[in-house]
Design a protein around this motif. Structure first.
Motif, PDB file in Angstrom:
ATOM      1  N   VAL A 199      22.403 -75.959  77.032  1.00 28.81           N
ATOM      2  CA  VAL A 199      23.241 -75.186  77.954  1.00 28.81           C
ATOM      3  C   VAL A 199      23.539 -73.843  77.280  1.00 28.81           C
ATOM      4  O   VAL A 199      23.342 -73.702  76.076  1.00 28.81           O
ATOM      5  N   PHE A 200      24.008 -72.892  78.082  1.00 28.16           N
ATOM      6  CA  PHE A 200      24.435 -71.615  77.499  1.00 28.16           C
ATOM      7  C   PHE A 200      25.887 -71.766  77.098  1.00 28.16           C
ATOM      8  O   PHE A 200      26.755 -71.953  77.955  1.00 28.16           O
ATOM      9  N   ASN A 201      26.131 -71.730  75.809  1.00 30.91           N
ATOM     10  CA  ASN A 201      27.489 -72.002  75.349  1.00 30.91           C
ATOM     11  C   ASN A 201      27.732 -71.414  73.963  1.00 30.91           C
ATOM     12  O   ASN A 201      27.529 -72.084  72.949  1.00 30.91           O
ATOM     13  N   PRO A 202      28.158 -70.152  73.922  1.00 32.05           N
ATOM     14  CA  PRO A 202      28.388 -69.503  72.631  1.00 32.05           C
ATOM     15  C   PRO A 202      29.306 -70.309  71.709  1.00 32.05           C
ATOM     16  O   PRO A 202      29.188 -70.201  70.484  1.00 32.05           O
ATOM     17  N   ALA A 203      30.181 -71.133  72.285  1.00 30.27           N
ATOM     18  CA  ALA A 203      31.087 -71.926  71.443  1.00 30.27           C
ATOM     19  C   ALA A 203      30.312 -72.923  70.594  1.00 30.27           C
ATOM     20  O   ALA A 203      30.822 -73.414  69.584  1.00 30.27           O
ATOM     21  N   LYS A 204      29.095 -73.225  70.984  1.00 26.05           N
ATOM     22  CA  LYS A 204      28.287 -74.188  70.234  1.00 26.05           C
ATOM     23  C   LYS A 204      27.138 -73.509  69.480  1.00 26.05           C
ATOM     24  O   LYS A 204      26.147 -74.143  69.144  1.00 26.05           O
TER      25      LYS A 204
ATOM     26  N   ASN B  20      32.825 -70.718  81.101  1.00 27.16           N
ATOM     27  CA  ASN B  20      32.704 -71.774  80.099  1.00 27.16           C
ATOM     28  C   ASN B  20      33.916 -72.700  80.080  1.00 27.16           C
ATOM     29  O   ASN B  20      33.842 -73.809  79.555  1.00 27.16           O
TER      30      ASN B  20
ATOM     31  N   GLY C 168      37.074 -71.332  76.543  1.00 31.03           N
ATOM     32  CA  GLY C 168      36.142 -72.214  77.237  1.00 31.03           C
ATOM     33  C   GLY C 168      34.964 -72.598  76.372  1.00 31.03           C
ATOM     34  O   GLY C 168      34.309 -71.730  75.788  1.00 31.03           O
ATOM     35  N   THR C 169      34.683 -73.875  76.284  1.00 29.42           N
ATOM     36  CA  THR C 169      33.598 -74.340  75.408  1.00 29.42           C
ATOM     37  C   THR C 169      32.706 -75.360  76.102  1.00 29.42           C
ATOM     38  O   THR C 169      32.010 -76.138  75.445  1.00 29.42           O
ATOM     39  N   LEU C 170      32.721 -75.364  77.458  1.00 30.32           N
ATOM     40  CA  LEU C 170      32.003 -76.429  78.167  1.00 30.32           C
ATOM     41  C   LEU C 170      30.511 -76.173  78.322  1.00 30.32           C
ATOM     42  O   LEU C 170      29.725 -77.097  78.480  1.00 30.32           O
ATOM     43  N   GLY C 171      30.109 -74.909  78.319  1.00 34.92           N
ATOM     44  CA  GLY C 171      28.692 -74.605  78.497  1.00 34.92           C
ATOM     45  C   GLY C 171      28.332 -74.390  79.963  1.00 34.92           C
ATOM     46  O   GLY C 171      28.982 -74.898  80.862  1.00 34.92           O
ATOM     47  N   VAL C 172      27.274 -73.602  80.163  1.00 32.67           N
ATOM     48  CA  VAL C 172      26.824 -73.277  81.522  1.00 32.67           C
ATOM     49  C   VAL C 172      25.371 -73.732  81.685  1.00 32.67           C
ATOM     50  O   VAL C 172      24.475 -73.173  81.063  1.00 32.67           O
TER      51      VAL C 172
END
Lengths: 159, 615
Positions: free
Chosen positions: A29-34, B103, B204-208
């Motif tokens: 997924v697109f998720n800068p937090a990860k 996110n 937000g850390t859920l992802g897209v």
């Protein structure tokens, strides 16, 4: 030839395409937090600086791991976390002097850059070549070339 | 996929936050962001509502592509009834806040009612709560953003907030996120302030996820290459920013100067992109520190600038002796040419203040220009201005008024009314260079005819971002048209309006359209979202959005008589330059425009048109 990520903050615009690519490669997924690479924006001086694991030879994280979940990928030199072995104790996150190993609460494991098995997505995604993947023995090549040009008195005299 | 399919409804009166599913039927008709939020607003509010009443709603909305790796896909819009205009307002912002909202699991946040005392909304992954903002009320955008991050001990929070301008009711207050990106126009920040809502802070850390990953990666990579290979998006914008236009527009004789009295500015070169790159005499450093990108943007047009430390505006004021958001073309024009000021340091400082206190530099600069004309013609004196010598070209007057307006103090409170209310107050309504109460941006429509029709028919009042025909008339993108003729402009404006409505509803930035057409955009939306998104379907969405906005404005009380331009543009001929002797030929374009839109001669969409579009 071993290669390493080479970062030139002067070229970074802070767009986060590297973080998007990294999270997509690792999480689908697109998720800068990860993302395993982070771009820091030092607003008041107008600098954007990507930062990630330098893949230490004598890696603190690897030595600290009590279950030997972090090993060296012989081909790339990357220190790679085995999710099957990692117990989420986070000792590596304390051991790493640079902060580039981090805990992922949604998996209960730690995550760090593994150079994508030798084809790092961040470097491919960077639109300005602020992140490149170059000969590990010559990460200073560009800078040397610049200084070579600057100190070449012959070229200056003829210019 | 791509949509989070989740809406947060915040009732500020009751203090409640509730999640509800996104109306997917509407999402398929209106796509997202601008279009979809407008649909919600139209369905849920009375078009005649006072913009500042608790019964008005304010919607923050992302597009389906927001948060993906498509180039520029980090946008969000603030949709409400505009405080400046009383028309539909939709202000679009970049930075990183839009991605964070997506996110966190939300397509949209709907704000209703009014809080009893100042609050801010704090969101962490589908969980939201209203918190007391007493400690932040009275603070600037910059201090609020830092303060919220410090309070939550989380530097990764993204914040959109209002400054003191929004609290004090400056009619063109903005919502500012990430320190210097703004949903700038029409007074969306004023509406936020009227609700006692200081800020929205999100983690937000859920992802897209997207529908078809493999295809999405391919089509977004292809589209990024188009931008990189294009002269404007690949070279001009990264190097010079939108300021690349200053000298160009001045040379074609379409740079409105001193409240549109002139259309060329002798000081243009001093406030241009080239000037920003030039080492300054005083400190040897250029104004421009670097370019900067918003989320996901491979163009990177943003400017990061400094004010020279010896400049009178920043001496002994360390908070302004830093790099911060620099001049974009619109701000440089409004703060500069519109006021006749060519001091680049002063303009950069005024721009900092606009970001710091959250107000629109276009409406602010244009209103100062109008006030300068009132002053120079003796309608107002230093008695009204509180001692300010409000002469065209005075940098000191400009920067003093920026600070006063940001705080809603002194004569700044009157500048904060906007030019329409200000000029009416002093009996000179004809001196307000505005349409539907909103000030013109940086293109004089005597020199670029299509922009006259653009301004007159823009649903949010005078605006360049509703149909940027400059692209065709000056830059030749996608096809070159003659800026001095009116023929063909009705069709051109409609085409730009519809296409732009699509881009604004997608999560992408309109600047991509220097390089992209809908042929490049459709595959990206289609790979991300189910629904079979073709160019044809998108164009229908665009036309639908435009007609929905029009319908709202008509119901709000606007009519054909508001689709016009100030007499100065229609009657006073341009004095210099290639357009010398010209006025705007709106009367030759407007009837044809109504016709190509499928509207009556009174500018009302026919039942047939509305039925065809399913509005």
């Amino acid at each position: 030839m071993q290669k390493s990520l080479h970062i030139d903050p002067g070229k970074c615009t802070g767009c986060l395409q590297c973080e998007l690519a990294c999270s997509f490669e690792n999480e689908n997924v697109f998720n800068p937090a990860k993302s395993r690479i982070k771009v820091f924006r030092f607003h008041d001086i107008g600098r954007m600086v990507p930062y990630t694991c330098t893949q230490c030879d004598e890696a603190w994280c690897m030595k600290a791991c009590p279950v030997e979940a972090i090993t060296t990928d012989a081909a790339t030199g990357a220190k790679v976390v085995s999710d099957a072995l990692c117990v989420g104790c986070k000792v590596c996150t304390i051991a790493c002097p640079f902060g580039t190993v981090n805990y992922n609460a949604s998996t209960g494991k730690v995550m760090k850059c593994d150079l994508c098995g030798g084809d790092p997505e961040c470097a491919k995604a960077c639109p300005t070549q602020a992140i490149t993947y170059v000969d590990a023995n010559w990460t200073g090549l560009d800078r040397m070339r610049d200084w070579a040009a600057k100190t070449d008195s012959g070229a200056r005299a003829s210019a | 996929m791509a949509w989070a399919r989740n809406v947060l409804r915040v009732n500020l009166t009751k203090g409640t936050c509730k999640n509800e599913p996104l109306n997917m039927e509407w999402a398929h008709k209106y796509l997202g962001q601008r279009g979809l939020a407008t649909k919600y607003l139209v369905e849920e509010t009375d078009p005649k509502v006072d913009p500042l009443s608790p019964n008005n709603k304010m919607i923050m909305a992302t597009g389906p592509l927001t948060g993906t790796c498509a180039s520029t896909a980090g946008r969000y819009s603030v949709v409400t009834k505009g405080a400046l205009t009383g028309a539909i307002a939709c202000s679009n912002s970049g930075g990183f806040f839009g991605n964070e909202m997506k996110n966190a699991g939300y397509d949209m946040i709907i704000f209703e009612g009014k809080a009893k005392s100042p609050v801010y909304l704090y969101i962490e992954n589908e969980k939201a709560e209203l918190l007391d903002a007493g400690a932040f009320w009275g603070k600037s955008v910059w201090d609020t953003e830092e303060g919220i991050k410090a309070k939550h001990q989380d530097p990764l929070i993204r914040v959109a907030s209002i400054g003191v301008a929004g609290e004090k009711g400056v009619k063109y207050a903005a919502v500012v996120n990430d320190m210097d990106r703004a949903a700038g126009r029409s007074g969306v920040g004023t509406v936020m302030g009227s609700k006692n809502l200081k800020a929205v802070a999100i983690r937000g850390t859920l992802g897209v996820p997207v529908r078809d990953f493999k295809r999405f990666m391919k089509v977004t990579a292809d589209a990024k290459k188009v931008l990189a290979d294009n002269a404007v998006t690949g070279q001009g914008l990264p190097k010079f920013g939108t300021q690349v236009l200053m000298n160009v527009i001045n040379e074609v004789g379409a740079l409105p100067t001193r409240n549109h009295r002139d259309i060329q500015f002798e000081g243009a070169k001093n406030i241009s992109a080239e000037a920003m790159a030039e080492p300054r005499k005083g400190d040897g450093k250029p104004n421009l520190v670097t370019n900067a990108a918003c989320f996901g943007c491979t163009i990177g047009c943003g400017r990061v600038s400094t004010v020279e430390r010896s400049h009178y505006t920043v001496v002994d004021r360390p908070q302004y002796q830093v790099a911060s958001g620099g001049l974009e073309y619109e701000a440089a024009w409004a703060l500069g040419a519109a006021t006749g000021v060519d001091d680049l340091n002063a303009l950069t400082f005024a721009n900092f203040i606009c970001n710091e206190q959250g107000f629109d530099p276009i409406s602010f600069g244009a209103t100062v220009g109008a006030a300068m004309e009132l002053f120079e013609t003796g309608v107002i004196t230093t008695k009204e201005t509180g001692g300010i010598e409000l002469k065209f070209g005075s940098a000191k007057a400009l920067t003093d008024l920026a600070e006063l307006t940001g705080k809603g103090e002194g004569f700044g409170a009157e500048i904060g009314l906007g030019s329409k209310r200000l000029c009416e107050k002093y009996g000179k309504p004809e001196l307000s260079m505005s349409v539907k109460g909103q000030e013109f941006p940086a293109y004089d429509s005597r020199g670029i005819q299509g922009m006259g029709l653009t301004y007159a028919t823009s649903n949010r009042g005078a605006c360049h971002l509703r149909s940027y025909t400059v692209s065709s008339e000056i830059l030749g993108v996608p096809v070159k048209t003659d800026p001095h003729v009116t023929e063909g402009k009705a069709e051109l404006v409609k085409a730009f309006q519809d296409a732009t409505s699509v881009v604004d509803s997608s999560g992408l930035c309109v600047f991509t359209t220097f390089g992209w057409t809908l042929e490049d955009i459709a595959p990206q939306i289609d790979a991300a979202c189910e629904g079979g998104w073709t160019v044809e379907k998108l164009l229908e969405v665009g036309e639908r959005v435009w007609n929905l906005e029009r319908k709202y404005n008509l119901a709000a009380g606007f009519s054909k008589k508001d689709d016009t331009l100030p007499a100065r543009i229609l009657k006073d001929a341009a004095k210099t330059g290639p357009a010398k002797g010209m006025v705007n030929g709106l009367k030759d374009m407007l009837p044809k425009y109504y016709e190509v839109r499928g509207w009556t001669s009174e500018g009302v969409p026919t039942n047939q048109t509305l039925e065809r579009l399913g509005v």
